[in-house]
Design a protein around this motif. Structure first.
Motif, mmCIF file in Angstrom:
data_model
loop_
_atom_site.group_PDB
_atom_site.id
_atom_site.type_symbol
_atom_site.label_atom_id
_atom_site.label_comp_id
_atom_site.label_asym_id
_atom_site.label_seq_id
_atom_site.Cartn_x
_atom_site.Cartn_y
_atom_site.Cartn_z
ATOM 1 N N SER A 1 0.847 -1.181 0.000
ATOM 2 C CA SER A 1 0.000 0.000 0.000
ATOM 3 C C SER A 1 0.889 1.240 0.000
ATOM 4 O O SER A 1 2.104 1.147 0.151
ATOM 5 N N PRO B 1 -4.838 -3.558 1.579
ATOM 6 C CA PRO B 1 -3.758 -3.315 0.616
ATOM 7 C C PRO B 1 -4.005 -4.007 -0.715
ATOM 8 O O PRO B 1 -4.870 -4.874 -0.833
ATOM 9 N N LYS C 1 -7.329 1.939 -1.454
ATOM 10 C CA LYS C 1 -6.406 2.228 -0.339
ATOM 11 C C LYS C 1 -6.664 3.651 0.154
ATOM 12 O O LYS C 1 -6.152 4.617 -0.397
#
Length: 369
Positions: A226, A240, A260
């Motif tokens: 991420s 993520p 994200k």
């Protein structure tokens, strides 16, 4: 190795008892030629001598052992008392000198390598990370509260965060866990080192497993990634991106791109970190290119080959203005719990989940980071 500090370059896997699992692993990777941010260990001996020099050993031991069958409020009071003791007893003069000198050498050498002035050296941030000798043992779930502090600048701040890492051995959960131990077991479970390491200014960070944490398949690599620093991934605060790679090639088999929403970045004042929203344009884009995924997989294969056993690896990726990048390894340890996790997954498999569940393994495996 001096009594209280030791550069990563002088450490290896066999030094776990003197510098904890994390520092020993970092030293092992440095000497294997793997990319690791430079740094040094504050040895287990430092905390041991601090407890003796400040008359804390017996006081803390008595405090912990008095908490058998204690109620939560009593454990919280014991925790606060232990923290107060550790943060305010003076450090031995020689210990403070060795740690301060090691930190100054680290940032001045880094400043020289980067073409910065000596005045700018003190602005170079470091991470201060707990490194317990029992990090992967039975106490690990309780040791998970041991602290990591990011973006720390200046010798005084580093010394303060080292004390806070030591104090994190005395969370209410850890006190409760050790209260039932005899004196010898309690002493072994409270041995801790601290890593002081240059910060990785990550554009993307995450965790790589060189074995499937869901099936134990050793032919695949699993990556969670991420934006920003890795805390959002290891803490489970974001969903993520997820990549599955075959070790043959390696080649990407599957990817799941998540929304994200947040990322950890350095505070604007240069100290500490903050959680901020990811701008709308980036949040649903893949945070890694295909080439970067393959690059991470190739590094993971090299790490696994070095250790000879499946690993879970924390990493950070910095992107340079010229289009190149730097991948840095922040931790690697054996991935040994997939069978237990598989059983846990079986009990949860009927629960709906937006991902394959890899993120839950990341959070679990990263306790104690």
């Amino acid at each position: 190795m001096s009594r209280y500090v030791c550069p990563f370059a002088e450490l290896g896997a066999g030094d776990r008892e003197s510098v904890g699992g994390k520092c020993a692993s970092l030293g092992e990777m440095v000497n294997a030629g793997l990319p690791v941010p430079d740094g040094f260990a504050v040895t287990v001996e430092a905390f041991e001598d601090f407890r003796d020099a400040s008359d804390l050993r017996t006081e803390l031991q008595t405090l912990v052992q008095s908490m058998q069958e204690a109620r939560p409020q009593q454990l919280q009071q014991a925790h606060e008392q232990a923290v107060e003791l550790i943060l305010h007893r003076p450090l031995p003069e020689e210990m403070e000198r060795q740690i301060s000198e090691a930190y100054t050498t680290l940032v001045q050498n880094t400043a020289q390598r980067r073409g910065l002035s000596e005045a700018d050296a003190v602005k170079i941030p470091v991470a201060v990370r707990s490194s317990a000798t029992d990090e992967d043992g039975d106490a690990a779930s309780f040791a998970g509260q041991q602290e990591t502090f990011l973006w720390v600048s200046g010798a005084d701040a580093v010394l303060e965060k080292i004390r806070e890492c030591w104090a994190s051995l005395y969370t209410p959960q850890a006190i409760s866990y050790r209260a039932s131990m005899d004196a010898t077991e309690g002493a072994l479970a409270s041995r801790i080192s601290v890593a002081v390491q240059l910060m990785a200014d990550a554009d993307v960070a995450g965790v790589t497993f060189t074995v499937s944490p869901t099936t134990g398949d050793r032919s695949v690599i699993a990556i969670n990634a991420s934006y920003g620093l890795g805390q959002s991934v290891v803490s489970g605060e974001v969903t993520p991106d997820e990549y599955w790679i075959s070790k043959i090639g390696p080649t990407i088999k599957e990817s799941r791109i998540a929304d994200k929403a947040q990322e950890y970045v350095p505070n604007s004042d240069g100290t500490g970190i903050e959680l901020r929203d990811v701008d709308a344009e980036r949040r649903s884009q893949a945070c890694l290119s295909d080439d970067e995924v393959i690059q991470l997989a190739e590094i993971a294969v090299a790490v696994e080959k070095h250790y000879g056993t499946p690993q879970d690896i924390e990493w950070a990726l910095e992107r340079n203005a010229d289009g190149t990048n730097n991948v840095m390894l922040l931790q690697s340890r054996p991935e040994t719990n997939w069978k237990k996790r598989k059983d846990e997954q079986a009990t949860r498999k009927k629960e709906p989940n937006a991902t394959t569940g890899l993120i839950s393994y990341v959070s679990s495996a990263s306790k104690g980071a």
